[in-house]
Enzyme design. Structure first.
Site, PDB file in Angstrom:
ATOM      1  N   SER A  28      70.407  18.243   0.610  1.00 14.44           N
ATOM      2  CA  SER A  28      70.706  16.482  -0.070  1.00 14.44           C
ATOM      3  C   SER A  28      71.292  15.998  -1.110  1.00 14.44           C
ATOM      4  CB  SER A  28      69.837  15.730   1.161  1.00 14.44           C
ATOM      5  OG  SER A  28      69.465  16.523   2.005  1.00 14.44           O
ATOM      6  N   THR A  31      74.505  16.503  -6.187  1.00 18.93           N
ATOM      7  CA  THR A  31      74.729  17.616  -6.504  1.00 18.93           C
ATOM      8  C   THR A  31      75.679  19.054  -5.457  1.00 18.93           C
ATOM      9  OG1 THR A  31      73.242  17.326  -8.431  1.00 18.93           O
ATOM     10  CG2 THR A  31      73.861  19.462  -8.237  1.00 18.93           C
ATOM     11  N   ASP A  87      64.840  15.673  -8.141  1.00 21.49           N
ATOM     12  CA  ASP A  87      64.614  14.359  -9.101  1.00 21.49           C
ATOM     13  C   ASP A  87      64.033  14.454 -11.067  1.00 21.49           C
ATOM     14  OD1 ASP A  87      65.345  12.862  -7.473  1.00 21.49           O
ATOM     15  OD2 ASP A  87      64.028  13.077  -5.516  1.00 21.49           O
ATOM     16  N   GLY A 100      66.921  10.457  -1.840  1.00 23.04           N
ATOM     17  CA  GLY A 100      67.475  10.177  -1.076  1.00 23.04           C
ATOM     18  C   GLY A 100      67.056  10.576   0.441  1.00 23.04           C
ATOM     19  N   GLU A 106      64.285  19.244   3.888  1.00 24.67           N
ATOM     20  CA  GLU A 106      64.443  19.873   2.286  1.00 24.67           C
ATOM     21  C   GLU A 106      62.939  20.804   2.588  1.00 24.67           C
ATOM     22  OE1 GLU A 106      64.847  16.880   0.376  1.00 24.67           O
ATOM     23  OE2 GLU A 106      67.067  17.091  -0.458  1.00 24.67           O
TER      24      GLU A 106
HETATM   25  O1  DER Z   1      66.507  13.646  -2.537  1.00 22.85           O
HETATM   26  C1  DER Z   1      66.586  14.790  -2.526  1.00 22.85           C
HETATM   27  O2  DER Z   1      65.384  15.762  -3.165  1.00 22.85           O
HETATM   28  C2  DER Z   1      67.931  15.197  -2.885  1.00 22.85           C
HETATM   29  O3  DER Z   1      67.681  16.713  -2.959  1.00 22.85           O
HETATM   30  C3  DER Z   1      68.338  14.402  -4.563  1.00 22.85           C
HETATM   31  O4  DER Z   1      67.315  13.481  -5.540  1.00 22.85           O
HETATM   32  C4  DER Z   1      68.934  15.228  -5.145  1.00 22.85           C
HETATM   33  O5  DER Z   1      70.162  14.535  -5.959  1.00 22.85           O
HETATM   34  P1  DER Z   1      71.267  14.972  -7.035  1.00 22.85           P
HETATM   35  O6  DER Z   1      71.258  14.168  -6.281  1.00 22.85           O
HETATM   36  O7  DER Z   1      71.683  14.074  -8.294  1.00 22.85           O
HETATM   37  O8  DER Z   1      71.485  16.108  -6.733  1.00 22.85           O
END
Ligand code: DER
Length: 241
Positions: A28, A31, A87, A100, A106
């Site tokens: 998610s 990236t 993050d 997110g 995840e």
């Molecule tokens: O929530 C998460 O762990 C997501 O992978 C996200 O934080 C990744 O960060 P990015 O939007 O900079 O790819």
């Protein structure tokens, strides 16, 4: 920053998504769309026999919109490779995830994958967790228990106010939604910062937090990543293996 995300994603796909990989987890965040772009660039023949497993609503929509085959997580116990964002990532490849609010699914797909790879821009490349991502460890909790978990995290040492005066330990509230953020699993998210001294032992902290009654999953991913790829501002990519 977008160019850096793209660099990291392309490097990771080129290195870890080979023709023989058929079951692929897609994480998610902002990236992973570049990860999907690079996988698509491998061509129809490379992708026609593959299934792609999502780590949440955004990830599912990304797979569908790309025209890739969406797989059902229940159907594939074994995942060849999962690629996801983060993050913050430390020197030992431990990471903070959950910015997110997707960290439960995840972590399921990270753990189930033979290879789990992180892709991120240079802002996430850190030495000790909590130094660049100061918002706190994202913790998914059962709504019924959130107040109790907040109390227990406070007793563990999570401050209600950061040294810079910004809010610390808190229930994550919606921006364009009255009330708290609700995860894809119907749970709340608590963001819990801890002093750097405690963040130096992310594994110990993960276990202590996970044991709190009402905690569903913790946004600390320890001893899971095979590699992390960081896109840099100068157009290079740093890989940590
Ligand atoms: O929530 C998460 O762990 C997501 O992978 C996200 O934080 C990744 O960060 P990015 O939007 O900079 O790819």
């Amino acid at each position: 920053v977008e160019a850096a995300k793209r660099l990291a994603a392309f490097a990771a796909v080129d290195r870890h998504i080979a023709l023989q990989h058929k079951v692929i987890g897609i994480g998610s965040g902002s990236t992973v769309p570049y990860v999907v772009d690079r996988i698509l660039a491998q061509g129809f023949d490379a992708n026609k026999d593959r299934v792609f497993l999502p780590t949440g609503f955004q990830s599912k929509e990304l797979i569908i919109k790309a025209g890739l085959t969406l797989g059902d997580v229940d159907q594939y116990a074994k995942i060849d490779v999962t690629i996801d964002g983060a993050d913050e990532v430390d020197n030992e490849l431990n990471s903070i995830k959950g910015g997110g609010a997707c960290q439960l699914r995840e972590k399921v797909l990270a753990e189930a994958a033979d290879t789990w790879v992180i892709v991120a821009d240079y802002r996430k490349n850190s030495e000790i967790l909590g130094t660049t991502w100061t918002q706190g460890i994202p913790i998914e909790v059962a709504p019924f228990a959130y107040a109790k978990v907040l109390t227990n995290l406070s007793h563990m040492g999570s401050p209600s106010t950061l040294p810079n005066g910004k809010p610390g330990l808190s229930l994550r509230m919606g921006k364009m939604k009255a009330g708290p953020v609700v995860s894809d699993n119907g749970n709340f998210i608590i963001d819990a910062p801890f002093p750097v001294e405690m963040m130096k032992d992310p594994i110990g902290l993960l276990h202590r937090i996970k044991m709190l009654t009402g905690v569903v999953e913790v946004g600390l991913f320890c001893n899971m990543a095979e590699a992390a790829y960081f896109g840099n501002e100068d157009g290079t990519v740093s890989a940590r293996l």
